[in-house]
Design a protein around this motif. Structure first.
Motif, PDB file in Angstrom:
ATOM      1  N   GLY A   1       2.261 -11.287  18.873  1.00  0.00           N
ATOM      2  CA  GLY A   1       3.055 -12.393  18.569  1.00  0.00           C
ATOM      3  C   GLY A   1       2.903 -12.238  16.988  1.00  0.00           C
ATOM      4  N   GLU A   2       2.233 -11.307  16.333  1.00  0.00           N
ATOM      5  CA  GLU A   2       2.315 -11.408  14.603  1.00  0.00           C
ATOM      6  C   GLU A   2       3.303 -10.506  14.084  1.00  0.00           C
ATOM      7  N   ASP A   3       3.767 -10.950  12.770  1.00  0.00           N
ATOM      8  CA  ASP A   3       4.864 -10.211  12.307  1.00  0.00           C
ATOM      9  C   ASP A   3       4.584  -8.779  11.962  1.00  0.00           C
ATOM     10  N   LEU A   4       5.351  -7.788  12.077  1.00  0.00           N
ATOM     11  CA  LEU A   4       4.925  -6.504  11.602  1.00  0.00           C
ATOM     12  C   LEU A   4       4.673  -6.224  10.053  1.00  0.00           C
ATOM     13  N   ASP A   5       3.695  -5.276   9.875  1.00  0.00           N
ATOM     14  CA  ASP A   5       3.210  -5.031   8.362  1.00  0.00           C
ATOM     15  C   ASP A   5       2.674  -3.763   8.633  1.00  0.00           C
ATOM     16  N   MET A   6       3.375  -2.801   8.616  1.00  0.00           N
ATOM     17  CA  MET A   6       2.828  -1.418   9.082  1.00  0.00           C
ATOM     18  C   MET A   6       2.289  -0.573   7.650  1.00  0.00           C
ATOM     19  N   TRP A   7       2.839  -1.106   6.783  1.00  0.00           N
ATOM     20  CA  TRP A   7       2.226  -0.055   5.441  1.00  0.00           C
ATOM     21  C   TRP A   7       1.584  -0.736   4.364  1.00  0.00           C
ATOM     22  N   ASP A   8       0.383  -0.185   3.749  1.00  0.00           N
ATOM     23  CA  ASP A   8      -0.293  -0.977   2.768  1.00  0.00           C
ATOM     24  C   ASP A   8      -0.572   0.585   1.878  1.00  0.00           C
ATOM     25  N   TYR A   9      -1.148   0.208   0.956  1.00  0.00           N
ATOM     26  CA  TYR A   9      -1.623   1.389  -0.109  1.00  0.00           C
ATOM     27  C   TYR A   9      -2.700   0.759  -1.078  1.00  0.00           C
ATOM     28  N   SER A  10      -3.551   1.835  -1.527  1.00  0.00           N
ATOM     29  CA  SER A  10      -4.718   1.612  -2.249  1.00  0.00           C
ATOM     30  C   SER A  10      -4.589   2.402  -3.461  1.00  0.00           C
ATOM     31  N   LEU A  11      -5.018   2.176  -4.725  1.00  0.00           N
ATOM     32  CA  LEU A  11      -5.234   3.249  -5.659  1.00  0.00           C
ATOM     33  C   LEU A  11      -6.684   3.685  -5.741  1.00  0.00           C
ATOM     34  N   ALA A  12      -6.843   4.986  -5.931  1.00  0.00           N
ATOM     35  CA  ALA A  12      -8.084   5.349  -5.819  1.00  0.00           C
ATOM     36  C   ALA A  12      -9.099   4.873  -6.977  1.00  0.00           C
ATOM     37  N   SER A  13      -8.271   4.514  -8.254  1.00  0.00           N
ATOM     38  CA  SER A  13      -8.998   4.013  -9.474  1.00  0.00           C
ATOM     39  C   SER A  13      -9.439   2.710  -9.231  1.00  0.00           C
ATOM     40  N   ASP A  14      -8.749   2.063  -8.309  1.00  0.00           N
ATOM     41  CA  ASP A  14      -9.108   0.610  -8.052  1.00  0.00           C
ATOM     42  C   ASP A  14     -10.256   0.416  -6.982  1.00  0.00           C
ATOM     43  N   MET A  15     -10.568   1.327  -6.173  1.00  0.00           N
ATOM     44  CA  MET A  15     -11.306   1.375  -4.945  1.00  0.00           C
ATOM     45  C   MET A  15     -12.819   1.102  -5.262  1.00  0.00           C
ATOM     46  N   LYS A  16     -13.406   0.231  -4.658  1.00  0.00           N
ATOM     47  CA  LYS A  16     -14.994   0.048  -4.940  1.00  0.00           C
ATOM     48  C   LYS A  16     -15.928   0.830  -3.707  1.00  0.00           C
ATOM     49  N   SER A  17     -15.124   0.824  -2.646  1.00  0.00           N
ATOM     50  CA  SER A  17     -15.652   1.577  -1.551  1.00  0.00           C
ATOM     51  C   SER A  17     -14.596   1.931  -0.570  1.00  0.00           C
ATOM     52  N   LEU A  18     -14.958   2.860   0.353  1.00  0.00           N
ATOM     53  CA  LEU A  18     -13.963   3.330   1.269  1.00  0.00           C
ATOM     54  C   LEU A  18     -13.360   2.097   2.286  1.00  0.00           C
ATOM     55  N   TRP A  19     -13.992   0.860   2.436  1.00  0.00           N
ATOM     56  CA  TRP A  19     -13.434  -0.185   2.901  1.00  0.00           C
ATOM     57  C   TRP A  19     -12.063  -0.493   2.424  1.00  0.00           C
ATOM     58  N   ASP A  20     -12.062  -0.420   1.086  1.00  0.00           N
ATOM     59  CA  ASP A  20     -10.761  -0.962   0.668  1.00  0.00           C
ATOM     60  C   ASP A  20      -9.537  -0.574   1.125  1.00  0.00           C
ATOM     61  N   VAL A  21      -9.606   0.846   1.847  1.00  0.00           N
ATOM     62  CA  VAL A  21      -8.359   1.374   2.699  1.00  0.00           C
ATOM     63  C   VAL A  21      -8.194   0.306   3.733  1.00  0.00           C
ATOM     64  N   MET A  22      -8.918  -0.457   4.233  1.00  0.00           N
ATOM     65  CA  MET A  22      -9.028  -1.183   5.501  1.00  0.00           C
ATOM     66  C   MET A  22      -8.459  -2.614   5.110  1.00  0.00           C
ATOM     67  N   LYS A  23      -8.147  -2.985   3.692  1.00  0.00           N
ATOM     68  CA  LYS A  23      -8.091  -4.224   3.153  1.00  0.00           C
ATOM     69  C   LYS A  23      -6.974  -5.068   4.041  1.00  0.00           C
ATOM     70  N   GLU A  24      -5.815  -4.345   4.737  1.00  0.00           N
ATOM     71  CA  GLU A  24      -5.071  -5.132   5.449  1.00  0.00           C
ATOM     72  C   GLU A  24      -4.681  -4.548   6.541  1.00  0.00           C
ATOM     73  N   VAL A  25      -5.738  -4.206   7.374  1.00  0.00           N
ATOM     74  CA  VAL A  25      -5.861  -3.815   8.681  1.00  0.00           C
ATOM     75  C   VAL A  25      -6.559  -4.743   9.684  1.00  0.00           C
ATOM     76  N   ASP A  26      -5.652  -4.777  10.584  1.00  0.00           N
ATOM     77  CA  ASP A  26      -6.110  -5.951  11.629  1.00  0.00           C
ATOM     78  C   ASP A  26      -6.853  -5.185  12.872  1.00  0.00           C
TER      79      ASP A  26
END
Length: 306
Positions: free
Chosen positions: A227-252
């Motif tokens: 039932g959730e709205d689709l949100d397929m894309w996200d992005y991270s800039l390597a220069s802003d990342m503090k850990s590898l978990w930052d690529v998961m910040k909008e992943v459900d």
């Protein structure tokens, strides 16, 4: 939509606050959950266009090249290990993309398990030329086909520059989104990881926001994100990342935490009360609310919304 800095990176992965509408603002808060969903599959696409040569030290003659000059080798190995740890089959589908004619071809690296991860050499494309352009639609189609029967899948695309076929990639993404909304395929999350100073962040924002207002949502019967709205894309800039978990910040992951939660607005009024906590908190506040307070697990976090 505005991305707001997390008040606690160990607990809150991402905060999105949408523009006011009829006196209300929609808020999404993604919590950090360090375990993968059941049946998860992962892909990792590495940009093999000519502009990436320096990151592989491929512009230095092999005789004079030092291992530490190839910054992509450890990056890809770490990402593979990270994604394998979340994958249900302990493997990652790795390719080079933006190779060959017009940067519109792909070169498979392989289905990488722990043994291959340790010995593989990430030096750039081997069977195809470095691409003169960067086309995203071909690798997107490759992974959409590869994961078409999976219930939950995620792909990271590493790139350093401009996407030459953005409109084609968006068109294909919308087609895939409609399939998700129709229940013809499972959850698919696509994340671009931008490296270097030439990344076109405006393009990445355009991808990130492309499903806003589309009206597309996962079916109520979907295994993940029902039932959730689709949100397929996200992005991270390597220069802003503090850990590898930052690529998961909008992943459900579709995971719930067995704990109670209260959400209060900046006036102390209760917005939500939950007996179990979903990975994605989705709620509305009155327009102009400065912060919300999350109370759970004997912890209190005041999260700014501006």
């Amino acid at each position: 939509m505005a991305r707001i800095n997390s008040a606690d990176d160990q607990v809150i992965a991402a905060v999105n606050v949408y523009d006011p509408d009829k006196g209300k603002q929609h808020v999404e808060i993604y919590l950090r959950v360090e375990s993968g969903p059941e049946g998860a599959r992962f892909g990792l696409g590495i940009d093999g266009s000519a502009s990436m040569k320096g990151n592989f030290a491929a512009d230095i003659p092999a005789l004079f090249r030092k291992p530490e000059q190839n910054i992509m080798q450890p990056v890809v190995q770490k990402l593979c290990g990270f994604l394998r740890g979340l994958s249900s089959d302990d493997k990652v589908n790795v390719i080079y993309w933006a190779v060959g004619k017009a940067g519109g071809e792909i070169e498979p690296v392989g289905i990488v398990d722990e043994a291959l991860e340790q010995k593989m050499k990430i030096e750039g494309p081997k069977t195809k030329n470095w691409g003169p352009g960067t086309q995203l639609a071909p690798p997107l189609k490759y992974y959409a086909d590869a994961f078409k029967d999976e219930k939950w899948a995620m792909v990271l695309f590493i790139t350093d520059g401009e996407i030459d076929d953005l409109e084609e990639a968006k068109k294909l993404s919308m087609e895939i989104g409609r399939q998700c909304a129709a229940g013809k395929r499972g959850y698919l999350k696509l994340v671009v990881v931008g490296v270097g100073k030439e990344v076109n962040e405006k393009q990445l924002e355009e991808l990130n926001d492309m499903f806003e207002g589309s009206g597309l949502a996962f079916p109520a019967t979907a295994k993940f994100c029902a039932g959730e709205d689709l949100d397929m894309w996200d992005y991270s800039l390597a220069s802003d990342m503090k850990s590898l978990w930052d690529v998961m910040k909008e992943v459900d992951f579709g995971i719930t935490i067995p704990s109670t939660l209260k959400i209060l607005d900046d006036k102390g009024s209760q917005i939500e009360a939950m007996d179990e906590i979903p990975m994605k908190l989705d709620f509305e506040v009155r327009a102009g609310t400065k912060n919300v307070t999350l109370e759970f697990a004997s912890q209190t976090i005041v999260q700014p919304l501006t």
